[in-house]
Every structure is written in C-alpha cells, then in structure tokens.
Design a protein around this motif. Structure first.
Motif, PDB file in Angstrom:
ATOM      1  N   LEU A   1       0.820  -1.208   0.000  1.00  0.00           N
ATOM      2  CA  LEU A   1       0.000   0.000   0.000  1.00  0.00           C
ATOM      3  C   LEU A   1       0.858   1.263   0.000  1.00  0.00           C
ATOM      4  CD1 LEU A   1      -2.803  -1.134   2.470  1.00  0.00           C
ATOM      5  CD2 LEU A   1      -3.056  -0.707   0.019  1.00  0.00           C
ATOM      6  N   GLU A   2       1.993   1.215   0.659  1.00  0.00           N
ATOM      7  CA  GLU A   2       2.891   2.375   0.649  1.00  0.00           C
ATOM      8  C   GLU A   2       3.389   2.666  -0.767  1.00  0.00           C
ATOM      9  OE1 GLU A   2       4.813   2.546   5.145  1.00  0.00           O
ATOM     10  OE2 GLU A   2       5.810   1.338   3.601  1.00  0.00           O
ATOM     11  N   LYS A   3       3.640   1.625  -1.547  1.00  0.00           N
ATOM     12  CA  LYS A   3       4.057   1.824  -2.937  1.00  0.00           C
ATOM     13  C   LYS A   3       2.932   2.455  -3.752  1.00  0.00           C
ATOM     14  CE  LYS A   3       7.442  -1.952  -3.209  1.00  0.00           C
ATOM     15  NZ  LYS A   3       7.776  -3.255  -3.863  1.00  0.00           N
ATOM     16  N   LEU A   4       1.713   1.985  -3.527  1.00  0.00           N
ATOM     17  CA  LEU A   4       0.570   2.488  -4.291  1.00  0.00           C
ATOM     18  C   LEU A   4       0.196   3.917  -3.905  1.00  0.00           C
ATOM     19  CD1 LEU A   4      -1.715  -0.689  -4.285  1.00  0.00           C
ATOM     20  CD2 LEU A   4      -0.539   0.285  -6.260  1.00  0.00           C
ATOM     21  N   THR A   5       0.519   4.312  -2.679  1.00  0.00           N
ATOM     22  CA  THR A   5       0.132   5.649  -2.203  1.00  0.00           C
ATOM     23  C   THR A   5       1.312   6.615  -2.143  1.00  0.00           C
ATOM     24  OG1 THR A   5       0.422   4.928   0.104  1.00  0.00           O
ATOM     25  CG2 THR A   5      -1.784   4.731  -0.845  1.00  0.00           C
ATOM     26  N   LYS A   6       2.432   6.219  -2.732  1.00  0.00           N
ATOM     27  CA  LYS A   6       3.615   7.080  -2.717  1.00  0.00           C
ATOM     28  C   LYS A   6       3.290   8.442  -3.327  1.00  0.00           C
ATOM     29  CE  LYS A   6       8.505   7.103  -4.044  1.00  0.00           C
ATOM     30  NZ  LYS A   6       9.578   6.372  -4.779  1.00  0.00           N
ATOM     31  N   ASN A   7       3.730   9.494  -2.647  1.00  0.00           N
ATOM     32  CA  ASN A   7       3.515  10.887  -3.068  1.00  0.00           C
ATOM     33  C   ASN A   7       2.059  11.338  -2.942  1.00  0.00           C
ATOM     34  OD1 ASN A   7       6.277  11.141  -3.775  1.00  0.00           O
ATOM     35  ND2 ASN A   7       5.858  10.240  -5.791  1.00  0.00           N
ATOM     36  N   LEU A   8       1.234  10.538  -2.290  1.00  0.00           N
ATOM     37  CA  LEU A   8      -0.149  10.933  -2.027  1.00  0.00           C
ATOM     38  C   LEU A   8      -0.297  11.293  -0.546  1.00  0.00           C
ATOM     39  CD1 LEU A   8      -2.061   8.116  -3.969  1.00  0.00           C
ATOM     40  CD2 LEU A   8      -1.795  10.503  -4.671  1.00  0.00           C
ATOM     41  N   PRO A   9      -1.229  12.178  -0.216  1.00  0.00           N
ATOM     42  CA  PRO A   9      -1.425  12.563   1.191  1.00  0.00           C
ATOM     43  C   PRO A   9      -2.208  11.498   1.955  1.00  0.00           C
ATOM     44  CG  PRO A   9      -3.008  13.715  -0.175  1.00  0.00           C
ATOM     45  CD  PRO A   9      -2.130  12.932  -1.117  1.00  0.00           C
ATOM     46  N   ILE A  10      -1.589  10.321   2.084  1.00  0.00           N
ATOM     47  CA  ILE A  10      -2.254   9.171   2.703  1.00  0.00           C
ATOM     48  C   ILE A  10      -1.291   8.491   3.670  1.00  0.00           C
ATOM     49  CG2 ILE A  10      -3.272   6.887   2.303  1.00  0.00           C
ATOM     50  CD1 ILE A  10      -4.139   7.891  -0.475  1.00  0.00           C
ATOM     51  N   THR A  11      -1.762   8.196   4.866  1.00  0.00           N
ATOM     52  CA  THR A  11      -0.991   7.446   5.861  1.00  0.00           C
ATOM     53  C   THR A  11      -1.564   6.038   5.998  1.00  0.00           C
ATOM     54  OG1 THR A  11      -0.328   9.382   7.150  1.00  0.00           O
ATOM     55  CG2 THR A  11      -0.409   7.282   8.321  1.00  0.00           C
ATOM     56  N   ILE A  12      -0.692   5.040   6.033  1.00  0.00           N
ATOM     57  CA  ILE A  12      -1.109   3.667   6.305  1.00  0.00           C
ATOM     58  C   ILE A  12      -1.079   3.502   7.822  1.00  0.00           C
ATOM     59  CG2 ILE A  12      -0.766   1.242   5.746  1.00  0.00           C
ATOM     60  CD1 ILE A  12      -1.175   3.126   3.318  1.00  0.00           C
ATOM     61  N   PHE A  13      -2.239   3.299   8.419  1.00  0.00           N
ATOM     62  CA  PHE A  13      -2.383   3.356   9.880  1.00  0.00           C
ATOM     63  C   PHE A  13      -2.697   1.972  10.445  1.00  0.00           C
ATOM     64  CE2 PHE A  13      -4.488   4.099  13.904  1.00  0.00           C
ATOM     65  CZ  PHE A  13      -3.826   5.196  14.445  1.00  0.00           C
ATOM     66  N   LYS A  14      -2.000   1.600  11.494  1.00  0.00           N
ATOM     67  CA  LYS A  14      -2.218   0.308  12.153  1.00  0.00           C
ATOM     68  C   LYS A  14      -3.148   0.485  13.348  1.00  0.00           C
ATOM     69  CE  LYS A  14       0.378  -3.329  14.599  1.00  0.00           C
ATOM     70  NZ  LYS A  14       1.736  -3.716  15.069  1.00  0.00           N
ATOM     71  N   GLU A  15      -4.279  -0.210  13.324  1.00  0.00           N
ATOM     72  CA  GLU A  15      -5.213  -0.093  14.444  1.00  0.00           C
ATOM     73  C   GLU A  15      -4.611  -0.713  15.700  1.00  0.00           C
ATOM     74  OE1 GLU A  15      -8.869  -2.314  13.850  1.00  0.00           O
ATOM     75  OE2 GLU A  15      -7.911  -4.068  14.727  1.00  0.00           O
ATOM     76  N   LYS A  16      -5.073  -0.234  16.834  1.00  0.00           N
ATOM     77  CA  LYS A  16      -4.553  -0.721  18.114  1.00  0.00           C
ATOM     78  C   LYS A  16      -5.551  -1.616  18.835  1.00  0.00           C
ATOM     79  CE  LYS A  16      -1.928   3.579  18.647  1.00  0.00           C
ATOM     80  NZ  LYS A  16      -2.397   4.144  17.362  1.00  0.00           N
ATOM     81  N   GLY A  17      -6.813  -1.482  18.501  1.00  0.00           N
ATOM     82  CA  GLY A  17      -7.847  -2.229  19.203  1.00  0.00           C
ATOM     83  C   GLY A  17      -8.264  -3.482  18.469  1.00  0.00           C
ATOM     84  N   GLY A  18      -9.536  -3.859  18.623  1.00  0.00           N
ATOM     85  CA  GLY A  18     -10.068  -5.054  17.986  1.00  0.00           C
ATOM     86  C   GLY A  18     -11.363  -4.749  17.265  1.00  0.00           C
ATOM     87  N   TYR A  19     -12.396  -5.522  17.570  1.00  0.00           N
ATOM     88  CA  TYR A  19     -13.689  -5.387  16.898  1.00  0.00           C
ATOM     89  C   TYR A  19     -14.244  -3.970  16.987  1.00  0.00           C
ATOM     90  CZ  TYR A  19     -18.761  -6.103  16.266  1.00  0.00           C
ATOM     91  OH  TYR A  19     -20.065  -6.020  15.867  1.00  0.00           O
ATOM     92  N   LEU A  20     -14.148  -3.377  18.163  1.00  0.00           N
ATOM     93  CA  LEU A  20     -14.725  -2.052  18.370  1.00  0.00           C
ATOM     94  C   LEU A  20     -14.019  -0.982  17.546  1.00  0.00           C
ATOM     95  CD1 LEU A  20     -17.097  -1.018  20.053  1.00  0.00           C
ATOM     96  CD2 LEU A  20     -15.470  -0.345  21.822  1.00  0.00           C
ATOM     97  N   SER A  21     -12.798  -1.265  17.118  1.00  0.00           N
ATOM     98  CA  SER A  21     -12.054  -0.287  16.320  1.00  0.00           C
ATOM     99  C   SER A  21     -12.723   0.002  14.984  1.00  0.00           C
ATOM    100  CB  SER A  21     -10.624  -0.783  16.069  1.00  0.00           C
ATOM    101  OG  SER A  21      -9.878  -0.770  17.256  1.00  0.00           O
ATOM    102  N   GLY A  22     -13.586  -0.885  14.535  1.00  0.00           N
ATOM    103  CA  GLY A  22     -14.273  -0.643  13.274  1.00  0.00           C
ATOM    104  C   GLY A  22     -15.371   0.390  13.368  1.00  0.00           C
ATOM    105  N   GLU A  23     -15.828   0.699  14.587  1.00  0.00           N
ATOM    106  CA  GLU A  23     -16.868   1.714  14.774  1.00  0.00           C
ATOM    107  C   GLU A  23     -16.285   3.078  14.417  1.00  0.00           C
ATOM    108  OE1 GLU A  23     -19.665   4.486  16.430  1.00  0.00           O
ATOM    109  OE2 GLU A  23     -17.563   4.330  17.012  1.00  0.00           O
ATOM    110  N   GLU A  24     -17.013   3.863  13.636  1.00  0.00           N
ATOM    111  CA  GLU A  24     -16.412   5.041  13.013  1.00  0.00           C
ATOM    112  C   GLU A  24     -15.912   6.089  14.004  1.00  0.00           C
ATOM    113  OE1 GLU A  24     -19.234   6.676  10.318  1.00  0.00           O
ATOM    114  OE2 GLU A  24     -20.691   7.219  11.862  1.00  0.00           O
TER     115      GLU A  24
END
Length: 326
Positions: free
Chosen positions: A98-121
């Motif tokens: 994903l970093e290769k595909l988003t190179k030079n774009l204003p996008i961060t690849i973010f690692k979630e810290k939680g679990g199921y509840l992390s999907g809630e917006e």
C-alpha cells in the motif's frame, strides 16, 4: 475523475459495505459541504467480526482499485488528508504494498490498536487521535466533527472499491460475500446484489440438500440466524454468510463463542453492555435459558447500550434460541 462523482454514487444507489448500509453519496456530500480548513478521508479495513473475511480478500486482490477510490474521495473533498486504517495482521501483510501504491499521495497507512470495536467510526477517529478506544456520542457524526474536530469521511474498503468502478462506469451492481461454515466451497464471491441468499448458496455449490441447517447472516457474532425457509431474501449489512449443519453444531458452544467474543471486545464504558453480557455468559455456561430474564436483558441491551456493539448483542442469541434451540 468525473466532476459529478457524488451524483454517480447517488444514481448507483451505492450503500456502505461496512455494515450500516448508509447511502454513500450522503456521507460524501455531508463532508464536502461542511466548511473546514482541514478534512479527512478514512478507508476502514478493521474487519473485526468473527468469520468475516471479505475485506482481506479485496485487499489481496484489488489494492489498486481501493487506492483509486480513495484518491477520488481526496480530490472530491477539498483540503483533505487520507488514512488507510488497517487491522493489525492486514497492516503487517499489506503495509509495503500500500505504501508503494500511495507514494507521493497525502495518505498514511495506519495500524489499528484495538479489535472489533475499532471498526466503529467514532473509535476510528479516537484511534487516529491517540485517544482512549471508546465510542463517542452521536450526533455529531464524523462527517461533521471527526478527527481533530474536522469533517471526516469514513467508508469501508469495499465501498472505495466500488467508487472506483462507478467513476469508470464499470459498476455492475455486485457485492462481495464471504461464505463459510459446514459447506464444501468456502470463500469470497462477487455476485449480484439482488440475488437471494438461497440462490447464492446454490450458485456457489453450498446449498445443503440432505442436512438440516441454519445460517448466520451479516456477521459471525452479531449476525441474525435464518432458517432455510427464510433465505429467499437478499443480504443486508455485511456480506457474510455462515452455514451450520444442525446435527454437527452444539448450540450452547456456539453461543458461548459469541458471548466470549462480546466479553472480550466490549469497552466496559456502559453498564448495560458490560453487565448484560456477563449475565448472558453465566446463563449460557449453565446451559439454562431463562426466557423472562432474557426478555428484560434484550430490552436493556437494545434500549440503553451506548453503542452498536451492545445494541446488537441480542440479535444472534434471540434468533437462535427462538428458531433453533426451542
């Protein structure tokens, strides 16, 4: 990118594929129209529900289309910055690609810290802000006040995949279905939106002809239980379908799996959810269903829980007990 992309999303009647089935164009329009110096766009790839794996399949096979859909959102919404919000194992597996595909774009690849509840917006916003992982009160919605108080568009990655197709007039009114359980052909299938669950199972070679079975639809913990006679309908919410051969299924073990999942994943914020799930687990462990107690428990969970996790707990248990256990 077409200038009328929001109109295209409206015409296509694209609904969010993360579970809530909210009209995509309305989310986009809200964020676009809300005045702010900074806005955010988040591709949500948390996918924490039991036995739901369609997002991983899409991420593996269609990363270019996902990024293209995200780019369209960033171009549509002025002053915006993007995140691809990944479940921990997806982050480890797909970060470099994903970093290769988003190179030079204003996008961060973010690692979630939680679990199921992390999907809630709202928890997505909390995580990115490095705040405590608990849901926020709604309204205001993230589209109005999200990350750092700024308007924030949050869509499931399947939604972004279809945004890319709609922009190119290639959308064929399909969706992805993750099918598993006591069947021969487990996997993820892209099939028409309007197909009934029965047709989906038959077309994929997964209809159980000689076995008494039931299905769980819309998630492996919170999904509703349906009997074969109820499968002449299309799917709502998450594209997940789990088939259980009744002769092979210990119903109390199944319910214990669900309740342990909810025990692990709830945030302990609200008493109805925390204590209600505990009481439910004690009942299941004793293999003793108290109908009157459950009626009160369902009412409390659905009416007074703070977020969707607590409100959805009753769905699988109530339908399984009513349709299969009794």
């Amino acid at each position: 990118m077409p200038k009328d992309i929001i109109e295209k999303l409206k015409s296509a009647n694209l609904l969010g594929r993360g579970g809530a089935s909210f009209p995509t164009y309305l989310k986009w329009q809200m964020v676009k129209d809300t005045p702010a110096k900074k806005k955010y766009v988040v591709c949500n790839v948390s996918e924490g529900e039991l036995d739901v794996f369609k997002d991983g399949f899409i991420l593996e096979n269609y990363p270019t289309q996902i990024v293209e859909g995200l780019k369209i959102a960033l171009k549509t919404i002025d002053h915006s910055y993007g995140y691809i919000f990944l479940r921990k194992d997806y982050y480890q597996k797909y970060k470099k690609r994903l970093e290769k595909l988003t190179k030079n774009l204003p996008i961060t690849i973010f690692k979630e810290k939680g679990g199921y509840l992390s999907g809630e917006e709202t928890v997505v916003c909390q995580e990115i802000e490095e705040q405590i992982l608990r849901p926020r009160q709604k309204p205001p919605f993230p589209g109005q006040t999200g990350i750092d108080g700024s308007p924030t568009l949050i869509n499931n990655l399947e939604t972004f995949y279809y945004v890319a197709l709609i922009a190119k007039n290639q959308y064929k009114y399909t969706r992805f279905y993750a099918i598993t359980g006591d069947i021969k052909h487990k996997g993820v299938f892209e099939l028409p939106l309007d197909w009934s669950l029965k047709r989906i199972l038959k077309e994929t070679g997964n209809w159980l002809v000689d076995q008494d079975f039931f299905a769980q639809v819309g998630g492996g913990a919170s999904g509703d239980i349906l009997l074969p006679s109820e499968l002449n309908r299309s799917i709502n919410g998450v594209g997940s379908l789990i088939i259980f051969d009744k002769a092979k299924t210990d119903l109390y073990q199944l319910m214990e799996r669900w309740v342990n999942f909810f025990m692990k994943e709830n945030c302990d914020k609200c008493t109805p959810c925390r204590e209600g799930i505990y009481r439910l687990r004690e009942m299941i462990k004793q293999r003793k269903i108290e109908s009157e107690v459950l009626k009160d428990l369902w009412l409390v969970l659905e009416e007074t829980s703070f977020c969707a996790l607590g409100k959805s707990v009753a769905t699988p248990f109530r339908s399984l007990i009513k349709k299969v256990l009794t």
